[in-house]
Design a protein around this motif. Structure first.
Motif, PDB file in Angstrom:
ATOM      1  N   ARG A 136       0.856  -1.189   0.000  1.00  0.00           N
ATOM      2  CA  ARG A 136       0.000   0.000   0.000  1.00  0.00           C
ATOM      3  C   ARG A 136       0.892   1.239   0.000  1.00  0.00           C
ATOM      4  NH1 ARG A 136      -2.687  -3.828   2.641  1.00  0.00           N
ATOM      5  NH2 ARG A 136      -4.908  -4.062   2.220  1.00  0.00           N
ATOM      6  N   ARG A 137       0.765   2.016  -1.073  1.00  0.00           N
ATOM      7  CA  ARG A 137       1.517   3.269  -1.178  1.00  0.00           C
ATOM      8  C   ARG A 137       0.572   4.422  -0.907  1.00  0.00           C
ATOM      9  NH1 ARG A 137       4.507   4.274  -6.332  1.00  0.00           N
ATOM     10  NH2 ARG A 137       5.622   5.683  -4.953  1.00  0.00           N
ATOM     11  N   ARG A 138       0.917   5.223   0.075  1.00  0.00           N
ATOM     12  CA  ARG A 138       0.109   6.390   0.420  1.00  0.00           C
ATOM     13  C   ARG A 138       0.819   7.637  -0.102  1.00  0.00           C
ATOM     14  NH1 ARG A 138      -1.066   2.637   4.093  1.00  0.00           N
ATOM     15  NH2 ARG A 138      -3.208   2.491   4.821  1.00  0.00           N
ATOM     16  N   ASP A 140      -6.377  10.397  -2.609  1.00  0.00           N
ATOM     17  CA  ASP A 140      -7.271  10.185  -1.470  1.00  0.00           C
ATOM     18  C   ASP A 140      -7.165   8.776  -0.901  1.00  0.00           C
ATOM     19  OD1 ASP A 140      -8.237  12.761  -1.636  1.00  0.00           O
ATOM     20  OD2 ASP A 140      -9.880  12.199  -2.989  1.00  0.00           O
ATOM     21  N   ALA A 141      -6.838   7.811  -1.730  1.00  0.00           N
ATOM     22  CA  ALA A 141      -6.769   6.414  -1.285  1.00  0.00           C
ATOM     23  C   ALA A 141      -5.396   5.848  -1.645  1.00  0.00           C
ATOM     24  CB  ALA A 141      -7.869   5.599  -1.958  1.00  0.00           C
ATOM     25  N   PRO A 142      -4.937   4.859  -0.898  1.00  0.00           N
ATOM     26  CA  PRO A 142      -3.627   4.275  -1.225  1.00  0.00           C
ATOM     27  C   PRO A 142      -3.664   3.487  -2.530  1.00  0.00           C
ATOM     28  CG  PRO A 142      -4.668   3.070   0.580  1.00  0.00           C
ATOM     29  CD  PRO A 142      -5.540   4.249   0.278  1.00  0.00           C
ATOM     30  N   ASP A 173       8.229  -1.245   5.859  1.00  0.00           N
ATOM     31  CA  ASP A 173       7.591   0.073   5.768  1.00  0.00           C
ATOM     32  C   ASP A 173       8.644   1.117   5.414  1.00  0.00           C
ATOM     33  OD1 ASP A 173       5.176  -1.039   6.604  1.00  0.00           O
ATOM     34  OD2 ASP A 173       5.555  -0.594   8.702  1.00  0.00           O
ATOM     35  N   THR A 218       9.204   5.282   4.904  1.00  0.00           N
ATOM     36  CA  THR A 218       8.683   6.635   5.067  1.00  0.00           C
ATOM     37  C   THR A 218       9.572   7.550   4.235  1.00  0.00           C
ATOM     38  OG1 THR A 218       7.977   6.124   7.319  1.00  0.00           O
ATOM     39  CG2 THR A 218       8.107   8.458   6.701  1.00  0.00           C
ATOM     40  N   ASP A 258       5.201  10.873   1.960  1.00  0.00           N
ATOM     41  CA  ASP A 258       4.540   9.695   1.407  1.00  0.00           C
ATOM     42  C   ASP A 258       5.110   8.449   2.083  1.00  0.00           C
ATOM     43  OD1 ASP A 258       3.167  11.397  -0.272  1.00  0.00           O
ATOM     44  OD2 ASP A 258       4.373  10.939  -2.047  1.00  0.00           O
ATOM     45  N   SER A 259       4.363   7.363   2.027  1.00  0.00           N
ATOM     46  CA  SER A 259       4.844   6.144   2.674  1.00  0.00           C
ATOM     47  C   SER A 259       4.383   4.908   1.921  1.00  0.00           C
ATOM     48  CB  SER A 259       4.349   6.076   4.123  1.00  0.00           C
ATOM     49  OG  SER A 259       2.934   5.999   4.155  1.00  0.00           O
ATOM     50  N   THR A 260       5.097   3.824   2.157  1.00  0.00           N
ATOM     51  CA  THR A 260       4.765   2.536   1.564  1.00  0.00           C
ATOM     52  C   THR A 260       4.841   1.495   2.652  1.00  0.00           C
ATOM     53  OG1 THR A 260       5.739   3.184  -0.559  1.00  0.00           O
ATOM     54  CG2 THR A 260       5.447   0.827  -0.176  1.00  0.00           C
TER      55      THR A 260
END
Length: 194
Positions: free
Chosen positions: A48-50, A55-57, A175, A177, A182-184
């Motif tokens: 999941r990449r944010r 709006d959504a990953p 994870d 950062t 942004d994060s994954t």
């Protein structure tokens, strides 16, 4: 607080305070030895990449295979097929009938990023510590979490922290950062046997 309680508290906490750094180093050495002895395997992943602008990953699924000491393949199956192969010093990317290869040694930031996962899987503490400040929490044979903070300014401009978790030799979470916020997060579980 009376003197006796203070003395008791100090007596109980002092051994913990003085033993912690050495104990943590021993645990890291033990974890690296466990990982180095493991030949590899295949896991399924969900990533999941944010991204701040969405709006959504972004969610992708696939499989990763590691063969000790330096072969790592990531096959993304959805939302669109993609293959990344790291074989020794060469990173190959395949997508949409296109293929591109490059030696990672030509891009120090890519090499450092790759080291976070591959050096962990092969139990190469020296390679990790060339690029990261490494901190371990937990117990190697049980649940552990390793936090990597980049040493090089160039890499810190991309990623501020990488957290890798697992149980024994099974890495089950990675994870990232990024410096832009942004994060994954990637979760892994063993692939089913045929």
């Amino acid at each position: 607080m009376n003197t006796r309680r203070l003395w008791l508290l100090t007596t109980l906490l002092l051994p913990l305070a003085t033993a912690t750094p050495a104990h943590a180093a021993d645990d890291l050495d033990r974890l690296m030895a466990l990982l180095a002895a493991h030949p590899g395997g295949t896991v399924r992943f969900v990533e999941r990449r944010r991204l701040a602008m969405l709006d959504a990953p972004l969610v992708s699924r696939g499989e990763m295979t590691y063969r000790a000491p330096d072969w790592l393949e990531r096959r993304t199956l959805s939302p669109r097929p993609e293959r990344l192969l790291l074989d020794k010093d060469t990173l190959t990317m395949e997508r949409d009938q296109r293929r591109m290869s490059m030696p990672i040694s030509q891009r120090p930031e890519v090499e450092a990023f790759v080291a976070s996962i591959r050096s962990t899987l092969r139990g190469d503490r020296a390679a990790l510590e060339r690029h990261y400040r490494v901190a371990l929490q937990g117990q190697p044979e049980k649940r552990w979490t390793m936090t990597l903070e980049p040493l090089q300014a160039r890499l810190r401009g991309i990623v501020t922290q990488i957290v890798i978790s697992g149980v024994g030799v099974a890495v089950d979470r990675v994870d990232y950062t990024q410096s832009d916020g942004d994060s994954t997060e990637m979760r892994m579980e063993p692939a089913s046997k045929p």
